[in-house]
Write a protein that holds these residues in place. Structure first.
Motif, short mmCIF file in Angstrom:
data_model
loop_
_atom_site.label_atom_id
_atom_site.label_comp_id
_atom_site.label_asym_id
_atom_site.label_seq_id
_atom_site.Cartn_x
_atom_site.Cartn_y
_atom_site.Cartn_z
N SER A 27 8.44 -0.15 -5.22
CA SER A 27 8.22 -0.81 -3.99
C SER A 27 6.94 -0.99 -3.73
N PHE A 28 6.72 -1.87 -2.52
CA PHE A 28 5.50 -2.19 -2.27
C PHE A 28 4.87 -1.59 -0.79
N PRO A 29 3.82 -1.17 -0.58
CA PRO A 29 3.50 -0.71 0.77
C PRO A 29 3.54 -1.61 1.88
N ASN A 30 3.71 -1.14 3.27
CA ASN A 30 3.90 -2.07 4.38
C ASN A 30 2.68 -1.50 5.23
N LYS A 31 1.27 -1.21 4.67
CA LYS A 31 0.24 -1.03 5.39
C LYS A 31 -1.03 -1.72 5.05
N LEU A 32 -2.06 -1.60 5.85
CA LEU A 32 -3.23 -2.36 5.39
C LEU A 32 -3.91 -1.79 4.63
N SER A 33 -4.57 -2.15 3.69
CA SER A 33 -5.67 -1.63 2.54
C SER A 33 -6.26 -2.91 2.07
N GLU A 34 -7.27 -2.35 1.28
CA GLU A 34 -8.13 -3.72 0.64
C GLU A 34 -7.08 -4.10 -0.34
N ASN A 35 -6.30 -3.26 -1.17
CA ASN A 35 -5.29 -4.04 -2.11
C ASN A 35 -4.06 -4.75 -1.52
N THR A 36 -3.53 -4.42 -0.61
CA THR A 36 -2.34 -5.00 0.09
C THR A 36 -2.94 -6.45 0.62
N LEU A 37 -4.14 -6.31 1.24
CA LEU A 37 -4.51 -7.44 1.83
C LEU A 37 -5.17 -8.60 1.01
N LYS A 38 -5.70 -8.08 -0.38
CA LYS A 38 -6.16 -9.09 -1.26
C LYS A 38 -4.95 -9.72 -2.10
N TRP A 39 -3.79 -8.80 -2.18
CA TRP A 39 -2.88 -9.28 -3.11
C TRP A 39 -2.04 -10.50 -2.40
N GLY A 40 -2.05 -11.66 -2.96
CA GLY A 40 -1.47 -12.85 -2.13
C GLY A 40 -2.35 -13.57 -1.42
N LEU A 41 -3.60 -13.18 -1.26
CA LEU A 41 -4.61 -13.89 -0.09
C LEU A 41 -5.06 -15.13 -0.84
N GLU A 42 -4.63 -16.30 -0.01
CA GLU A 42 -5.34 -17.50 -0.57
C GLU A 42 -6.40 -18.10 0.01
N THR A 43 -7.68 -17.35 -0.18
CA THR A 43 -8.85 -17.89 0.17
C THR A 43 -9.94 -17.79 -0.88
N ASP A 44 -10.72 -18.76 -0.71
CA ASP A 44 -11.93 -18.78 -1.59
C ASP A 44 -12.90 -18.04 -1.52
N TRP A 45 -13.42 -17.75 -0.32
CA TRP A 45 -14.45 -16.72 -0.02
C TRP A 45 -14.44 -15.68 1.20
N LEU A 46 -13.68 -16.00 2.09
CA LEU A 46 -13.31 -15.16 3.15
C LEU A 46 -12.44 -14.01 2.68
N GLY A 47 -12.90 -12.63 2.62
CA GLY A 47 -12.14 -11.56 2.31
C GLY A 47 -12.13 -11.10 0.75
N ASN A 48 -13.08 -12.04 0.09
CA ASN A 48 -13.63 -11.44 -1.20
C ASN A 48 -13.82 -9.98 -1.15
N THR A 49 -14.64 -9.52 -0.25
CA THR A 49 -14.99 -8.25 -0.08
C THR A 49 -14.11 -7.78 1.19
N ILE A 50 -13.56 -6.78 1.11
CA ILE A 50 -12.76 -6.12 2.23
C ILE A 50 -12.90 -4.61 2.41
N ILE A 51 -13.53 -4.10 3.69
CA ILE A 51 -13.83 -2.75 3.89
C ILE A 51 -12.77 -2.38 4.69
N HIS A 52 -11.85 -1.40 4.34
CA HIS A 52 -10.79 -0.74 5.13
C HIS A 52 -10.93 0.84 5.42
N LYS A 53 -10.81 0.92 6.77
CA LYS A 53 -11.10 2.01 7.49
C LYS A 53 -9.78 2.59 7.97
#
Length: 328
Positions: free
Chosen positions: A62-88
């Protein structure tokens, strides 16, 4: 470019009905089997449920339904926005962290996002209630090659992005209250805070802070806000997928921002006015020195507020003001 961890998630997601051997993953990702194991443990910390069987390999359950660097980056279709994500999980303010990172040289397109803010602020230093896991509390670090006087246009641009995404995801048409609030049924849903570090003719960086109420119920909003604030859950009657919503905002922002840099503010102005709150209607205008009644005429080609003064009929352009709807 996908990270090793996102490639690993892709491989697991595309083979959910079978196990993948550690050797196969090692060859596909060009890393050691012990590195594969370490990545799996990090994914489990994020809430991914992974089954490991000797001689068979790994399988994602199963996949998590919470925000994290991994969950946000997986499937994110951008070229430069979000290449680096700092999650707190919790922070006083994503703006504070973003300013610190920007001063330290963080790249254009870096994102700071939190599950909770304990000291979130909006314009005029007003507090913003940022409850845990119920809203989008994020800051974008940008290094645009535009003049400092154009920076306020990015607030208006961001407002159109949020309005477009909300309309697309919920089929509810929001309104933008100049310059930075997103409203539904006269209640505030989202706010934008744009802050800049610049020299006279050059922007060093801009931080765009976004606060959006997503999954709060009416009972979960503070008593003093329940009459003037709302959430997407209150308006739609159901919970929304926060990961999908954040990704939609980032993807729409990147497209809109690129169009703005290539074509200028004209298309943003047109889009903004299509969502503009009380355009053509009477409003109350308040500046530092005075308050008066006017008709809202739209926004100028540079993003300034255009109001027709009730008393003398003159159309004035303002860059700093508070507006409110006219009450009989």
């Amino acid at each position: 470019m996908q990270s090793t961890r996102n490639k690993l998630i892709d491989l697991l997601a595309n083979n959910q009905d079978k196990y993948i051997s550690g050797q196969h993953l090692s060859e596909e990702l060009n890393i050691s089997r012990s590195a594969i194991w370490k990545h799996m443990k990090e994914l489990e910390k994020d809430g991914y449920e992974i089954e490991a069987r000797q001689r068979r390999g790994y399988r994602i359950i199963s996949f998590p339904n919470k925000l994290s660097e991994n969950t946000l980056k997986w499937g994110l279709e951008t070229d430069w926005l979000g290449n680096t994500i700092i999650h707190k999980t919790s922070t006083t303010s994503t703006q504070h962290i973003a300013h610190h990172l920007a001063r330290e040289g963080a790249k254009h397109g870096t994102i700071v996002i939190a599950d909770e803010q304990t000291g979130g602020k909006g314009r005029m230093n007003r507090p913003w209630h940022s409850s845990k896991n119920q809203g989008i509390w994020t800051s974008l670090i940008l290094r645009p090659e535009i003049s400092p006087h154009q920076a306020p246009q990015l607030t208006l641009l961001t407002a159109t992005v949020l309005a477009d995404v909300i309309y697309k995801e919920t089929n509810i048409r929001p309104y933008i209250k100049w310059p930075n609030d997103i409203l539904i049924e006269n209640k505030k849903l989202s706010g934008i805070l744009t802050e800049m570090q610049a020299e006279q003719d050059r922007i060093q960086y801009i931080i765009i802070g976004i606060g959006m109420n997503v999954n709060q119920t009416i009972h979960e909003l503070p008593d003093d806000l329940s009459e003037k604030a709302t959430s997407l859950r209150i308006e739609t009657g159901h919970q929304l997928d926060m990961i999908k919503l954040v990704q939609a905002i980032l993807e729409q922002f990147e497209r809109t921002y690129e169009t703005y840099l290539n074509e200028g503010f004209k298309s943003i102005k047109t889009k903004w006015e299509s969502y503009g709150f009380k355009i053509g209607e009477r409003i109350n205008v308040k500046t530092m020195n005075q308050q008066w009644e006017a008709t809202f005429s739209g926004i100028a080609p540079d993003g300034g507020l255009l109001v027709e003064n009730k008393h003398n009929g003159k159309v004035e352009k303002l860059y700093s003001a508070e507006i409110d709807w006219f009450r009989e």
